[in-house]
Scaffold this motif. Structure first.
Motif, short mmCIF file in Angstrom:
data_model
loop_
_atom_site.label_atom_id
_atom_site.label_comp_id
_atom_site.label_asym_id
_atom_site.label_seq_id
_atom_site.Cartn_x
_atom_site.Cartn_y
_atom_site.Cartn_z
N THR A 184 -0.12 -6.38 -0.42
CA THR A 184 -0.86 -5.49 -0.48
C THR A 184 -2.51 -5.75 -1.44
OG1 THR A 184 0.03 -5.50 -2.85
CG2 THR A 184 1.59 -4.11 -1.24
N GLY A 185 -3.08 -6.30 -0.33
CA GLY A 185 -4.11 -6.47 -0.57
C GLY A 185 -4.73 -5.69 0.08
N HIS A 229 1.28 -7.49 5.85
CA HIS A 229 0.03 -8.14 5.86
C HIS A 229 -0.17 -8.98 4.80
CE1 HIS A 229 -0.20 -4.67 7.99
NE2 HIS A 229 0.84 -3.89 6.58
N PRO A 272 -1.27 -13.13 4.14
CA PRO A 272 -2.15 -14.62 4.99
C PRO A 272 -0.49 -15.06 5.05
CG PRO A 272 -2.79 -14.90 2.69
CD PRO A 272 -1.68 -12.86 3.07
N THR A 311 1.01 -7.16 12.01
CA THR A 311 -0.58 -7.41 12.55
C THR A 311 -1.56 -7.96 11.62
OG1 THR A 311 -0.78 -5.60 10.84
CG2 THR A 311 -0.86 -4.99 12.87
N SER A 312 -0.51 -9.21 10.93
CA SER A 312 -1.03 -10.02 10.44
C SER A 312 -1.64 -11.56 10.68
CB SER A 312 -0.22 -10.49 8.62
OG SER A 312 -1.14 -10.69 7.81
N GLY A 333 -6.15 -5.59 16.06
CA GLY A 333 -5.91 -4.99 14.89
C GLY A 333 -7.06 -4.65 15.06
N PHE A 334 -8.41 -5.95 14.90
CA PHE A 334 -10.00 -5.51 14.09
C PHE A 334 -10.27 -4.78 14.76
CE2 PHE A 334 -12.67 -8.07 16.96
CZ PHE A 334 -11.13 -8.64 17.53
P1 NAI Z 1 -6.59 -9.61 1.42
O1 NAI Z 1 -6.41 -10.90 1.13
O2 NAI Z 1 -7.14 -8.64 0.67
O3 NAI Z 1 -4.57 -9.43 0.68
C1 NAI Z 1 -3.34 -11.12 1.21
C2 NAI Z 1 -1.99 -10.19 0.19
O4 NAI Z 1 -1.04 -10.60 0.31
C3 NAI Z 1 -2.87 -10.36 -1.38
O5 NAI Z 1 -2.58 -8.75 -1.97
C4 NAI Z 1 -2.10 -11.46 -1.25
O6 NAI Z 1 -1.76 -11.15 -2.99
C5 NAI Z 1 -0.76 -11.53 -1.16
N1 NAI Z 1 0.09 -12.65 -0.39
C6 NAI Z 1 -0.91 -13.60 -0.70
N2 NAI Z 1 0.29 -14.69 -0.82
C7 NAI Z 1 1.45 -13.72 -0.49
C8 NAI Z 1 3.12 -14.63 -0.49
N3 NAI Z 1 3.60 -15.37 -0.33
N4 NAI Z 1 3.54 -13.32 -0.57
C9 NAI Z 1 3.52 -11.76 -0.36
N5 NAI Z 1 2.30 -11.52 -0.46
C10 NAI Z 1 1.30 -12.65 -0.88
O7 NAI Z 1 -6.04 -9.99 2.94
P2 NAI Z 1 -6.23 -8.38 3.97
O8 NAI Z 1 -7.03 -8.58 3.88
O9 NAI Z 1 -5.27 -7.20 3.31
O10 NAI Z 1 -5.52 -9.44 5.23
C11 NAI Z 1 -4.58 -9.14 5.32
C12 NAI Z 1 -4.06 -9.87 5.95
O11 NAI Z 1 -4.33 -9.86 7.73
C13 NAI Z 1 -5.23 -11.34 6.54
O12 NAI Z 1 -4.80 -13.15 6.07
C14 NAI Z 1 -5.58 -12.06 8.35
O13 NAI Z 1 -4.43 -12.74 8.33
C15 NAI Z 1 -4.03 -10.29 8.74
N6 NAI Z 1 -5.42 -10.16 10.07
C16 NAI Z 1 -5.32 -9.57 10.92
C17 NAI Z 1 -6.40 -9.03 12.08
C18 NAI Z 1 -6.18 -8.21 13.13
O14 NAI Z 1 -6.83 -7.89 13.73
N7 NAI Z 1 -4.33 -8.82 13.60
C19 NAI Z 1 -7.71 -8.52 11.75
C20 NAI Z 1 -7.95 -8.54 9.83
C21 NAI Z 1 -6.83 -9.54 8.95
#
Ligand code: NAI
Length: 327
Positions: A150-151, A202, A204, A230-231, A295-296
């Motif tokens: 939930t980032g 969602h 990383p 989508t991650s 997604g981006f």
């Molecule tokens: P963010 O850093 O804001 O949020 C990530 C969340 O995951 C954080 O709240 C973190 O505490 C949580 N997390 C980390 N390890 C965890 C675990 N072991 N279990 C549960 N939660 C955990 O990142 P944001 O900006 O929300 O992006 C998330 C992901 O989306 C990115 O890492 C990237 O892989 C992916 N992404 C995909 C795109 C696409 O075009 N499909 C574009 C941008 C990002």
């Protein structure tokens, strides 16, 4: 600063040239890997995307050529060996946030398409077939959605789902207090999997999250539930997902990312024999929807990516604090 761009497409050139004022940008279609590092000769920085490989060999070769900065034009940095970057005295910067709404809304698009089958209806109507056979969906209103991570993106997705009238469960290693106040309920991973009609990923990709969705976790999900990713592709053990799709335990799969995507995504392979049997099997399911990491891909996100990346390079060149450094 002279910067070599790898894995570029027409839209990268369009947005970066539009916002660039002070740097010399050199665009290459080739991905960055051991065989292509010499393209960056004469540059001080390289700009890379999600599937470029920055392993210790590549980073050592780049350092020998005088590269001092890796500018990721994405948020995720799982493709960079940070230890090797540090050993080679190369700084790494990224774009930590560029419209989380773009990715969250794409996750919703995958979910809604799988549910209401608009992709099938579109083709059917164009053929003059106005029947509704096999197009049955389900109301999202009143269903339970599970959000893993939930980032920025997961929070945006969770808020959209509350708008649908869903109960939203969340799992994260850190709880988002602001999100809790909107009625979203944190729980354990097991309980989220057991209770959710739709699960969306969602978090990383890290050593802890690789294959967070595997045979055991898929078995814990509600029979016939929907999984959206989508991650990053490797959050799901794809072969296990295929087995659960075959048995019907997994009811729907929507993915914008795939474990082996670097050999496929962002390229037009329509005239070629695709050698990846796993994705071909996935594509054969009527209840699987795959998009190629888009997604981006919105105007707002591309603008933000170009502006932040160029600002990151400028900050490095001027010796200013690197606000978006990855350590
Ligand atoms: P963010 O850093 O804001 O949020 C990530 C969340 O995951 C954080 O709240 C973190 O505490 C949580 N997390 C980390 N390890 C965890 C675990 N072991 N279990 C549960 N939660 C955990 O990142 P944001 O900006 O929300 O992006 C998330 C992901 O989306 C990115 O890492 C990237 O892989 C992916 N992404 C995909 C795109 C696409 O075009 N499909 C574009 C941008 C990002």
């Amino acid at each position: 600063m002279k910067t070599a761009f790898f894995s570029t497409h027409s839209y990268d050139k369009e947005y970066f040239n539009k916002y660039n004022k002070e740097h010399q940008l050199v665009f290459f279609e080739a991905a960055l890997e051991e065989q292509t590092t010499n393209l960056a000769a004469g540059c001080e920085a390289v700009c890379v995307f999600v599937n470029d490989k920055l392993n210790p060999i590549v980073l050592t070769q780049l350092a020998r050529q005088g590269i001092k900065l890796i500018a990721l034009r994405c948020a995720g940095y799982n493709n960079v060996n940070l230890t090797a970057a540090k050993e080679n005295n190369i700084k790494v910067v990224r774009v930590p946030a560029y419209s989380p709404h773009a990715v969250a809304e794409h996750a919703v698009a995958l979910m809604m398409t799988l549910n209401r089958k608009t992709h099938k209806a579109y083709n059917r109507v164009r053929e003059g077939d106005f029947s509704l056979r096999k197009l049955t969906g389900f109301d999202l209103y009143g269903k339970t959605t599970g959000v893993i991570g939930t980032g920025k993106i997961g929070a945006a997705f969770a808020k959209i789902m509350t708008g649908f009238g869903c109960k939203v469960l969340a799992y994260d290693i850190y709880e988002n207090e602001v999100l809790k106040q909107t009625g979203i309920e944190y729980t354990t991973l097991d309980s989220l999997l057991k209770s959710s009609d739709v699960v969306s990923l969602h978090c990383p990709l890290t050593d802890q999250t690789k294959h967070i969705i595997n045979d055991a976790s898929l078995s814990k999900m509600k029979h016939g539930a929907m999984l959206i990713n989508t991650s990053r592709g490797a959050l799901i053990d794809t072969k296990a997902a295929i087995q659960h799709l075959k048995s019907g335990q997994l009811g729907y799969l929507g993915i914008d990312v795939y474990e082996q995507e670097e050999k496929l995504f962002f390229n037009n392979l329509s005239g070629e024999v695709i050698q990846d049997d796993v994705i071909m099997r996935l594509m054969s399911f009527p209840n699987v929807l795959i998009t190629a990491h888009q997604g981006f891909f919105t105007d707002e996100a591309l603008t933000q990516i170009a502006q932040t990346t160029l600002n990151n390079v400028s900050a490095f060149e001027k010796g200013a604090p690197l606000l978006n450094e990855v350590k």
